[in-house]
Structures are given as structure tokens and as C-alpha cells.
Enzyme design. Structure first.
Site, PDB file in Angstrom:
ATOM      1  N   ASP A   1      10.996  -3.835  -3.062  1.00 51.16           N
ATOM      2  CA  ASP A   1      10.364  -3.532  -4.348  1.00 51.16           C
ATOM      3  C   ASP A   1      10.989  -2.311  -5.007  1.00 51.16           C
ATOM      4  OD1 ASP A   1       8.818  -5.581  -3.498  1.00 51.16           O
ATOM      5  OD2 ASP A   1       7.021  -4.389  -3.128  1.00 51.16           O
TER       6      ASP A   1
ATOM      7  N   THR B   1      11.094 -11.193   4.261  1.00 50.63           N
ATOM      8  CA  THR B   1      12.381 -11.118   4.948  1.00 50.63           C
ATOM      9  C   THR B   1      12.947  -9.697   4.907  1.00 50.63           C
ATOM     10  OG1 THR B   1      13.361 -11.859   2.883  1.00 50.63           O
ATOM     11  CG2 THR B   1      13.120 -13.510   4.622  1.00 50.63           C
TER      12      THR B   1
HETATM   13  C1  GLA Z   1       5.529  -6.559  -0.506  1.00 55.08           C
HETATM   14  C2  GLA Z   1       6.394  -5.449   0.107  1.00 55.08           C
HETATM   15  C3  GLA Z   1       7.866  -5.863   0.164  1.00 55.08           C
HETATM   16  C4  GLA Z   1       8.040  -7.248   0.782  1.00 55.08           C
HETATM   17  C5  GLA Z   1       7.073  -8.243   0.164  1.00 55.08           C
HETATM   18  C6  GLA Z   1       7.100  -9.583   0.859  1.00 55.08           C
HETATM   19  O1  GLA Z   1       5.843  -6.711  -1.851  1.00 55.08           O
HETATM   20  O2  GLA Z   1       6.268  -4.281  -0.651  1.00 55.08           O
HETATM   21  O3  GLA Z   1       8.595  -4.878   0.855  1.00 55.08           O
HETATM   22  O4  GLA Z   1       7.890  -7.183   2.173  1.00 55.08           O
HETATM   23  O5  GLA Z   1       5.734  -7.776   0.176  1.00 55.08           O
HETATM   24  O6  GLA Z   1       8.325 -10.188   0.675  1.00 55.08           O
END
Ligand code: GLA
Length: 349
Positions: free
Chosen positions: A150, A17
Site C-alpha cells: 500500500d 502475497t
Molecule cells: C492490506 C495490507 C497490504 C496487503 C493487502 C492484502 O491492504 O495493507 O500490505 O497485505 O492487505 O493483499
């Protein structure tokens, strides 16, 4: 010598999302990545990390090499681009956030390194700016078209509480996790690597294409009636949109349930998130489904789902705090007997 650290992240709910201007709910892992750094007088950068080949380069000569050093090169490149004055340095990295487990060891490394550089060279960067710098490093040098969840989590999250992040406004609210529940996390043993996963970039492109066809700025503005409208054009795009729309709703419902101490409802939402990621977003694999089932079959577990981008990595479960360690151990054992693979319990530690 300067020392700094940052945690990995476990996203309780709100997957795929973030790059659709939606809602996410990550918390910090107890495992942290530590960077020890000594500034140099010249422009040479030397970095060691346990278990990896050391890297060395000169500032200004950063380029994408396709190895772990891209995270370091990305960080120094992004600082130079933003006009932050740094010199060369020697650094050692000790990562307790396991790589490939879907807990974002890369964001932990970027943020910990940025913090050490901030201290060593007195850079004016607050934690939010640091998260965005880390994100730019990953996107532009590592080459993964990831969202910002993240890096924001590594820079701002703490254990014991989740961050409700509204990616549209970057509005952040801290949501305490009740003390009588815990998060269990088991690594499936199938490595997930964003940069290598063209599938992640493909999902992202599909979301952008769906938004374009619907005439909305991002899928944050899409609704379930838009899903119906898209079906005749592309059943696949319609399913992608349905995941994003329902996942945003689940994040809101989850926060309300967490605040009401309704653990059963939280668990049902976690299970529904996994089903949506599997059926509508197509990012699960058989091992993750088996691992989630193995967790759900344990006493004290409310719900389980894959965490992070998918295609491998870890599964999380919401579980009674006094059952967390036993439930995780028993689920890992059940996973081993059903798949022949070793599931590694990462949380509780
Ligand atoms: C990875 C990406 C995040 C996010 C997740 C899925 O961890 O680094 O930015 O998009 O996947 O939610």
C-alpha cells in the site's frame, strides 16, 4: 504553507502475497489525500482532519492511542528514529480516499504527510524511502502487521498504469492499463480496518508457520507439491499456501494477458483470484461475494473480485471503458436489492 498529496490504491491482482515476498499489481485511485502544513518554531504538532477529532502532541511524546492520529504520530516517530530533523507543525488533512473501503486511505495519509514534511523541512527522502518510512509508521505505531504494497503504491503509482512489484527484490515495472478498459470499484459498506482485524495478522502468522514447516525462507519459494506435503499436517495451512502459490502465478498471467489485450483472460484471472481468496485464504464474506456476482452479471464486465485484505471493504471489476459507469451503478443497485445494503460506487469517479 506546504501542500502535498498522495493517492489511494486499487490492487488489480496479487492479494495477500506482499508479505510472502510475492507479486502485486496495484494502481493509483483518482481520489487523493491532501495535506496542508505550516511549520512551527516549537515542538508542538496539531492536526485536523475533516470529520474527526483534532489531535495535538509534542514531538518525542508519540504513543499508540488507537485513533486516526496514530498515522500522524507514527510518521513523526519514524522520522525522529531515522534521524530526520523536524520541528512542530500545524496541518490540515482533506482525504478524498474513503476510509474503511479497502483502498488504503491510511497509506495515502502517511505518504501525503511525509511529502509535506519533506518539503517543509528539506528532508532527504526519495519516494521509495518515503514508502518504507510510511510502512514502518503503520507497523510499529499503528500496530498493523501489513506488507509494503500500500505504501509503495501510494508513493509510486499513477492512474492509467499498474505497478508490477516483485516484493522479493522490490523490483518495480510500470504496466500500462489499456485505454478501452476501466476499473470499477464499489464499496460494500462494511468497513475494513487493518489494525482492528486480528484476522489479518493471523493469516500472516499462518503463512510464516507454513513456510517454517516447509523449510523455505518465505512462501514465494513454495510450490504446489509443497501444498500436497502439508495436507496431512494441516489442511488449513495447505490451503493458505495454495492461495499464495496460485496467486503469484495469476499475477504473471494477468500482466501477460493485459499486454496482449486479452481482456477475457484478465477477467477470468480476476474471478479465479476471488475464488482463491474466498475458498483457500478465507478472507471473503457473503456481501463481497454477492457484490462480485452483481458486477459479473453486468454487460461489459470481464471479472470481479474483492480488493485489499478482505473481510469487508470494496470489490473491483475489469470492465469495458464505455460501460464502466453504467455497469457499476446497476451492480450497486442489484447488491442493494439482494442484501439491503448500500454499495457506494468509488470508481469510475
Ligand atoms: C492490506 C495490507 C497490504 C496487503 C493487502 C492484502 O491492504 O495493507 O500490505 O497485505 O492487505 O493483499
Amino acid at each position: 504553507m506546504y501542500r502535498a498529496d498522495a493517492p489511494g490504491r486499487v490492487n488489480l491482482i496479487g492479494e495477500h502475497t506482499d508479505y510472502n515476498e510475492g507479486l502485486v499489481l496495484p494502481t493509483a485511485t483518482p481520489q487523493r489525500t491532501v495535506v496542508e502544513l505550516s511549520p512551527r518554531e516549537d515542538r508542538v504538532v496539531r492536526v485536523e482532519s475533516e470529520g474527526y477529532m483534532p489531535i495535538a502532541y509534542r514531538l518525542g511524546e508519540e504513543r499508540h492511542c488507537g485513533d486516526w492520529g496514530d498515522y500522524v504520530r507514527g510518521v513523526t516517530w519514524v522520522l525522529a528514529k531515522a534521524g530526520h530533523p523536524i520541528r512542530g507543525f500545524d496541518a490540515g488533512i482533506a482525504s478524498r480516499v474513503p476510509p474503511g473501503a479497502g483502498l488504503s486511505s491510511s497509506a495515502a495519509l502517511e505518504v501525503a504527510l511525509l511529502r509535506a514534511l519533506r518539503d517543509a523541512f528539506s528532508l532527504t527522502l526519495d519516494d521509495m524511502a518515503l514508502a518504507y518510512a510510511a510502512h514502518k509508521a503503520e507497523r510499529d505505531v499503528v500496530g498493523a502487521r501489513v506488507g509494503t504494497m500500500d505504501q509503495l503504491a501510494a508513493a509510486l503509482a499513477r492512474t492509467g498504469e499498474a505497478l508490477l512489484i516483485d516484493m522479493r527484490k522490490t523490483k518495480i515495472e510500470r504496466v500500462p492499463i489499456p485505454a478501452d478498459v476501466d476499473i470499477a470499484v464499489i464499496d460494500s459498506g462494511i468497513a475494513h480496518d487493518n489494525a482492528k482485524q486480528g484476522a489479518y495478522n493471523e493469516r500472516r502468522a499462518q503463512c510464516e508457520e507454513a513456510a517454517r514447516r516447509l523449510g523455505v525462507a518465505s512462501l514465494r519459494d513454495a510450490t504446489l507439491s509443497d501444498v500436497e506435503r502439508l495436507v496431512p499436517q494441516s489442511a488449513t495451512l495447505a490451503r493458505r499456501v495454495r492461495h499464495v502459490v496460485t496467486e503469484n502465478e495469476r499475477v504473471r498471467a494477468f500482466v501477460a494477458a493485459l499486454q496482449a489485450d486479452d481482456h477475457a483472460r484478465c477477467g477470468a484471472l480476476i474471478d479465479a483470484s476471488h475464488a482463491s481468496l474466498r475458498e483457500d485464504f478465507d478472507v471473503s464474506i457473503e456481501e463481497l461475494d454477492v457484490l462480485a456476482d452483481s458486477l459479473r452479471s453486468q454487460r461489459g464486465v470481464y471479472g470481479a473480485r474483492l480488493v485489499g485484505a478482505g473481510f469487508g471493504g470494496s470489490v473491483l471489476a475489469l470492465v469495458d471503458a464505455d460501460r464502466a459507469a453504467d455497469a457499476a451503478r446497476a451492480a450497486a443497485e442489484r447488491y442493494r436489492s439482494r442484501t439491503g445494503r448500500t454499495g457506494r460506487v468509488l470508481m469510475p469517479v
